[in-house]
Design a protein around this motif. Structure first.
Motif, mmCIF file in Angstrom:
data_model
loop_
_atom_site.group_PDB
_atom_site.id
_atom_site.type_symbol
_atom_site.label_atom_id
_atom_site.label_comp_id
_atom_site.label_asym_id
_atom_site.label_seq_id
_atom_site.Cartn_x
_atom_site.Cartn_y
_atom_site.Cartn_z
ATOM 1 N N ALA A 164 0.840 -1.196 0.000
ATOM 2 C CA ALA A 164 0.000 0.000 0.000
ATOM 3 C C ALA A 164 0.870 1.239 0.000
ATOM 4 O O ALA A 164 1.986 1.253 0.541
ATOM 5 N N LEU A 165 0.346 2.298 -0.605
ATOM 6 C CA LEU A 165 1.078 3.563 -0.687
ATOM 7 C C LEU A 165 0.060 4.692 -0.818
ATOM 8 O O LEU A 165 -0.945 4.564 -1.516
ATOM 9 N N VAL A 166 0.333 5.807 -0.147
ATOM 10 C CA VAL A 166 -0.407 7.037 -0.374
ATOM 11 C C VAL A 166 0.575 8.199 -0.321
ATOM 12 O O VAL A 166 1.471 8.241 0.538
ATOM 13 N N ILE A 167 0.484 9.096 -1.285
ATOM 14 C CA ILE A 167 1.312 10.302 -1.338
ATOM 15 C C ILE A 167 0.354 11.477 -1.322
ATOM 16 O O ILE A 167 -0.469 11.629 -2.234
ATOM 17 N N SER A 168 0.445 12.305 -0.290
ATOM 18 C CA SER A 168 -0.555 13.351 -0.104
ATOM 19 C C SER A 168 -0.007 14.470 0.765
ATOM 20 O O SER A 168 1.105 14.386 1.296
ATOM 21 N N ASP A 169 -0.826 15.514 0.922
ATOM 22 C CA ASP A 169 -0.498 16.570 1.875
ATOM 23 C C ASP A 169 -1.347 16.445 3.131
ATOM 24 O O ASP A 169 -1.594 17.425 3.833
ATOM 25 N N PHE A 170 -1.822 15.216 3.408
ATOM 26 C CA PHE A 170 -2.620 14.986 4.609
ATOM 27 C C PHE A 170 -1.792 15.281 5.864
ATOM 28 O O PHE A 170 -0.562 15.178 5.853
ATOM 29 N N GLU A 171 -2.509 15.588 6.937
ATOM 30 C CA GLU A 171 -1.874 15.766 8.232
ATOM 31 C C GLU A 171 -2.403 14.713 9.191
ATOM 32 O O GLU A 171 -3.407 14.042 8.903
ATOM 33 N N SER A 172 -1.750 14.565 10.330
ATOM 34 C CA SER A 172 -2.091 13.447 11.211
ATOM 35 C C SER A 172 -2.307 13.892 12.644
ATOM 36 O O SER A 172 -1.849 14.964 13.066
ATOM 37 N N ILE A 173 -3.033 13.056 13.378
ATOM 38 C CA ILE A 173 -3.201 13.197 14.819
ATOM 39 C C ILE A 173 -2.921 11.850 15.463
ATOM 40 O O ILE A 173 -3.037 10.799 14.824
ATOM 41 N N LYS A 174 -2.565 11.899 16.746
ATOM 42 C CA LYS A 174 -2.224 10.683 17.471
ATOM 43 C C LYS A 174 -3.216 10.450 18.604
ATOM 44 O O LYS A 174 -3.899 11.370 19.050
ATOM 45 N N PRO A 175 -3.261 9.222 19.125
ATOM 46 C CA PRO A 175 -4.109 8.956 20.285
ATOM 47 C C PRO A 175 -3.572 9.667 21.526
ATOM 48 O O PRO A 175 -2.377 9.990 21.613
ATOM 49 N N SER A 176 -4.460 9.902 22.488
ATOM 50 C CA SER A 176 -4.032 10.498 23.757
ATOM 51 C C SER A 176 -3.608 9.422 24.748
ATOM 52 O O SER A 176 -3.033 9.731 25.788
ATOM 53 N N ILE A 177 -3.893 8.162 24.412
ATOM 54 C CA ILE A 177 -3.512 7.047 25.276
ATOM 55 C C ILE A 177 -2.668 6.069 24.472
ATOM 56 O O ILE A 177 -2.852 5.914 23.256
ATOM 57 N N PRO A 178 -1.726 5.389 25.121
ATOM 58 C CA PRO A 178 -0.841 4.485 24.377
ATOM 59 C C PRO A 178 -1.496 3.122 24.130
ATOM 60 O O PRO A 178 -2.401 2.712 24.853
#
Length: 966
Positions: A259-273
């Motif tokens: 799988a591959l995606v090339i984009s200008d997307f941004e990300s967020i992370k969980p607040s819990i591990p």
């Protein structure tokens, strides 16, 4: 959530069309998007497979996507080994992928064993020629020499191609527009089930697992994500705006998992591990376009909860160190892409409040990616197991989400479809979904009968053993072998049975069993027997005994209402006697419940005494000691058995008496199906008005409980139950509902431009056309006739819906006859052949409809034959619709008289009416047996004022709701 079930769609159809439609379809747990598209999978089972002489070990893949141009070029180096002697290399390559002969090089590699490598050297292998197979997506490299088993080579191929821009497959390009109007391009892959060869030459079959090392170019300011982390980034030579991302080597995986995606997307992370497992903490990132991230803010922690559950259940991580979840804008595929370490969702699917859909995709990281089906024929088992595990996870994480719909909706649809004379005769496409549903419920049955711990232990071993032994693909039968071994170790499986055999019998047959329980209260014995469950008539005795199953018999007794004990008391064997007698397990004045909680996929019938004790207990103060699923099952089984002719209708009616105190929507679900099916069976008879009165009596209390007005934030089950209850009350002539519908409809009638649009909600149309005046009905007819053509503001489905309700809802035959004269005999060009065919099929949904159509055919025979002289499909359609739905002796006599009087004039419809006469005979037997019983029961249980109102209504010629007084 899922698939398509009959029961759920019966109810949805009723809501939409006011019970105009007669043929329900299949849905399962709402709408379910699947990682594995079973229709596509089944079409691929017979696909030609690559020769087996060689197999891949590794891929080094370089890709250069030119995003603006919509093209790409690449280079792949495939490490392969020879399993048998051959002088050719056969790869999967799509016809649109460009390769020239000069771009193909083959190099023989040194043996992996040190002692062999000393006397060998790396050298090139001459390529004699290359060719593309004429009928298969194969690219064949012919070598000038034979290579023996154990040889290893590297195949080096340079290629180029075009991105997909009008579909989501292969390497596709799409774009989204932000709030300022600026467009953003991105590219991504969708390689399942076998689209990898559209992107690069490969062994595009799931069993060919190999490692992948991907390098890809991207514009600066963009991000590339793949199955593994980026190992290194460097500037592209000669291009200051482009960089190369080099990803870490993957574990062995199938080509479609890349799988591959090339984009200008941004990300967020969980607040819990994520909990640590196998020495690592999975790194989770949620990606989307920047403006959508706020909508997804609750998703990361939800995914952590799901991953933690699965890690604990499987006692195993996904092996990879990271998991990226992408919300893809403008994502046109109906199926999420759940590649290993990287999952794509539609934006709306990822932001959904529930857990089920996301959990369903994540579970494939273990069974599907970590362990992969060997061939497409093994994929449906993968889908079924994962759907079961998803439901278990959802019940654990978010208990209220399924709202009791699982597994009941799936079971009800299976009972309906497999109880037909000819299952799937109308819609063959749902066979695969039904098989998947059965398989899923088999896992549920084993979870009960063997124990949750046994199933969990077998699934854990299934994953761990194969991974450690480097056998990362599986066959459909493997999981049942693991289950069987765990069951034998636990001692919970009867000697002589194997789970593989048990499962195969349930999965492969287009039937389900009926278990009949007969208690002898004098001898203290109880007898269990099995036969094929048939719901529709005629019921061939030979068909009844055609199959048998291994059936677990789990019992609960009135003196010990313990529904947690689910170990079978015995198994009915497919290879043994169809009838087994044991000593009764309780006192003669106590009932027993067999197959509680729908542990197995079979309805249960009892002797009349046991049914009587069940009905009385359910009306008592302790009825909630029987859980909702079991209460729903008892009600559902009773009515379906009565419909099939296997149970006295009065016994089934007794089973509804407790509903006046019932508040659970789960238990109410089968009531609406009962009203629909039994109502259609008896409509037009002398019993029907009394039945409608009973429906009003039955439903008014629950309607008052749920309330007429939706409340903000109320659960969806409440909204659903209110809608169903209101619709059925309207259908039965509940005066407040009819009055509201007419008031709403009046707003349309006084509109100065009534053809500009319909301001009335669809739910109000059928009550108006059924219980309203001729003027109201004729106003609707004019709206169909004057419906604006080629008007962007009006959609054709509005006209279609209006026409169906005009035909299917009225109780007044004169309205229907006027519609038939206007459409069939009239010269109005606004009515097409499709409209006429729609009216014919719709009229089969009510006794008034098909009786009026029959009389119309008989009265205007010559005119209709002339009209349809060159339209055999309409001639056959009117004969079929006008004759096939009768179910009384009077109806049989009418159709028979027409057949005799018009002997030789039916032409192509001759076999249609002959078949209809045979069917009516079967239905007549049911009516003659059950109508007097139903009538007597209703007279005993209906209030006197209702009976008086019905008698008065029967004395009038204009249909009026018998409950106008309230």
């Amino acid at each position: 959530m899922r698939r398509n079930t009959v029961f759920a769609t019966v109810l949805a159809t009723v809501l939409i069309l006011g019970m105009v439609e007669a043929r329900p379809k299949k849905v399962h747990q709402g709408v379910k998007k699947r990682s594995v598209d079973l229709n596509e999978v089944y079409s691929m089972i017979g696909q030609s497979r690559l020769p087996k002489e060689i197999r891949p070990l590794s891929y080094y893949l370089e890709l250069q996507p030119f995003i603006k141009e919509g093209t790409f070029k690449g280079r792949v180096k495939i490490g392969i080994t020879w399993v048998d002697t051959t002088d050719r290399i056969t790869l999967n390559v799509h016809p649109n992928l460009q390769i020239s002969h000069s771009d193909v090089r083959v190099t023989q590699l040194a043996p992996s064993k040190p002692e062999e490598a000393k006397n060998s050297s790396i050298h090139g292998v001459n390529v004699a020629r290359t060719e593309r197979h004429a009928k298969r997506p194969w690219y064949i490299i012919h070598l000038e020499q034979m290579l023996k088993a154990g040889s290893s080579c590297e195949v080096d191929i340079t290629f180029s191609g075009n991105m997909t821009v009008n579909a989501t497959e292969g390497l596709f390009r799409n774009r989204y527009t932000d709030s300022s109007g600026q467009q953003h391009l991105f590219v991504a892959t969708y390689l399942r089930p076998n689209h990898a060869h559209k992107l690069f030459p490969c062994f595009d079959e799931p069993a060919y697992k190999a490692t992948f090392q991907l390098s890809v170019t991207r514009p600066k300011g963009y991000t590339a994500r793949s199955n593994t982390r980026v190992r290194k980034t460097e500037e592209a030579p000669g291009d200051s705006d482009t960089v190369w991302d080099h990803f870490e080597v993957t574990p062995e995986m199938s080509s479609y998992q890349l799988a591959l995606v090339i984009s200008d997307f941004e990300s967020i992370k969980p607040s819990i591990p994520v909990n640590e497992k196998d020495g690592t903490n999975l790194d989770i990132n949620i990606w989307s376009r920047k403006e959508y991230l706020e909508t997804l803010k609750a998703v990361p922690d939800k995914i952590v909860a799901i991953v933690n559950y699965y890690q604990e259940y499987f006692n195993c991580s996904i092996i990879l160190p990271k998991l990226d979840i992408m919300a893809i804008p403008m994502y046109s595929t109906s199926k999420p892409s759940d590649s290993w370490g990287l999952i794509f969702f539609k934006e709306s699917e990822l932001s959904n409040d529930g857990f089920w859909h996301i959990a369903h995709e994540i579970v494939f990281q273990w069974i599907g990616q970590l362990r992969t089906p060997f061939w497409w024929s093994d994929a449906p088992l993968n889908e079924a197991l994962n759907s079961y595990l998803t439901s278990m996870a959802t019940l654990e994480i978010s208990p209220d989400e399924l709202e009791g719909k699982w597994p009941m909706n799936a079971l009800y649809s299976l009972y309906y479809e497999f109880g037909k004379r000819f299952p799937f005769s109308r819609v063959n496409g749902i066979r695969q979904d039904a098989t998947a549903s059965k398989t899923e419920l088999i896992f549920r049955m084993f979870n009960y009968t063997l124990g949750k711990d046994v199933v969990q232990r077998s699934v854990r071993k299934f994953i761990r053993d194969q991974w450690e032994e480097n056998s990362k693909t599986f066959f459909a039968d493997d999981i049942f072998t693991y289950l069987n071994n765990a069951a034998n170790e636990s001692g919970k499986l009867m000697e002589g049975l194997t789970l593989n055999d048990i499962a195969a019998t349930w999965i492969t047959r287009d039937r389900l069993p009926l278990v009949t329980v007969t208690r002898d209260y004098e001898t203290g014995n109880v007898t269990f027997s099995q036969e094929v469950y048939l719901r529709d008539r005629p019921q061939d005795p030979v068909e009844r005994g055609k199959y048998s199953w291994d059936i677990p018999i789990v019992m609960v007794t009135q003196d010990k209402l313990d529904f947690s004990e689910t170990t079978p008391k015995l198994w009915l064997s497919k290879d043994g006697d169809r009838q087994v007698t044991i000593k009764d397990v309780t006192k003669e004045d106590s009932f027993i419940i067999v197959n509680p909680e729908e542990i197995g996929m079979f309805p249960v019938n009892y002797d009349s005494c046991n049914w009587k004790m069940l009905a009385e207990f359910l009306q008592g103060p302790e009825r909630e000691k029987i859980p909702v699923l079991s209460r729903a099952k008892l009600l559902h089984d009773a009515w379906n058995l009565a419909y099939a002719g296997d149970l006295c209708a009065a016994v089934a009616l007794n089973m509804t008496l407790f509903m006046k105190n019932e508040k659970s929507h789960v238990v109410w679900e089968p009531v609406f199906a009962m009203i629909y099916h039994i109502g259609r069976q008896i409509e037009g008879s002398y019993v029907y008005l009394k039945f409608e009165a009973y429906v009003r009596t039955l439903l008014k209390p629950i309607y008052q409980i749920v309330g007429e007005t939706p409340q903000q934030g109320e659960p969806s089950w409440k909204t659903h139950l209110r809608g169903l209850t209101k619709n059925f009350l309207c259908r039965a002539g509940y005066e407040p509902c009819v009055q509201e519908a007419r008031e709403q409809y009046k707003k349309w009638m006084v509109n100065e431009e009534p053809d500009a649009g319909n301001p009335v909600a669809n739910e109000f149309l059928c009550p108006v056309f059924k219980w309203g005046t001729n003027d109201e009905w004729e106003f609707g007819l004019k709206r169909v006739i004057n419906f604006p053509q080629n008007c962007l503001e009006r959609k054709q489905y509005e006209r279609t819906y209006l026409l169906k309700t005009l035909a299917g809802c009225p109780k007044d035959a004169s309205k229907i006859e006027k519609l038939l004269v206007e459409t069939v005999l009239g010269t109005n060009s606004n009515f097409t052949d499709a409209d006429i065919h729609l009216i014919f099929s719709t009229l089969t949904g009510s006794a008034t409809g098909y009786t009026t159509l029959f009389n119309f055919l008989a009265d205007y025979w010559d005119m209709i034959k002339l009209k349809f002289k060159d339209k055999k499909h309409l001639w056959d359609g009117i004969v079929n619709s006008a004759t096939s739905s009768f179910n009384t002796q009077e109806g049989y006599d009418m159709v028979s008289e027409l057949y005799v009087s018009r002997q030789g004039e039916f032409e192509t419809a001759d076999t249609i009416i002959e078949k209809a006469l045979k069917s009516i005979q079967e239905e007549t037997q049911w009516s003659e047996k059950n109508l007097p019983v139903i009538d007597a029961w209703l007279k005993e249980h209906l209030p006197k004022e209702d009976l008086d109102a019905i008698e008065a209504a029967n004395a009038t010629t204009t249909p009026t709701p018998p409950a106008l007084a309230g």
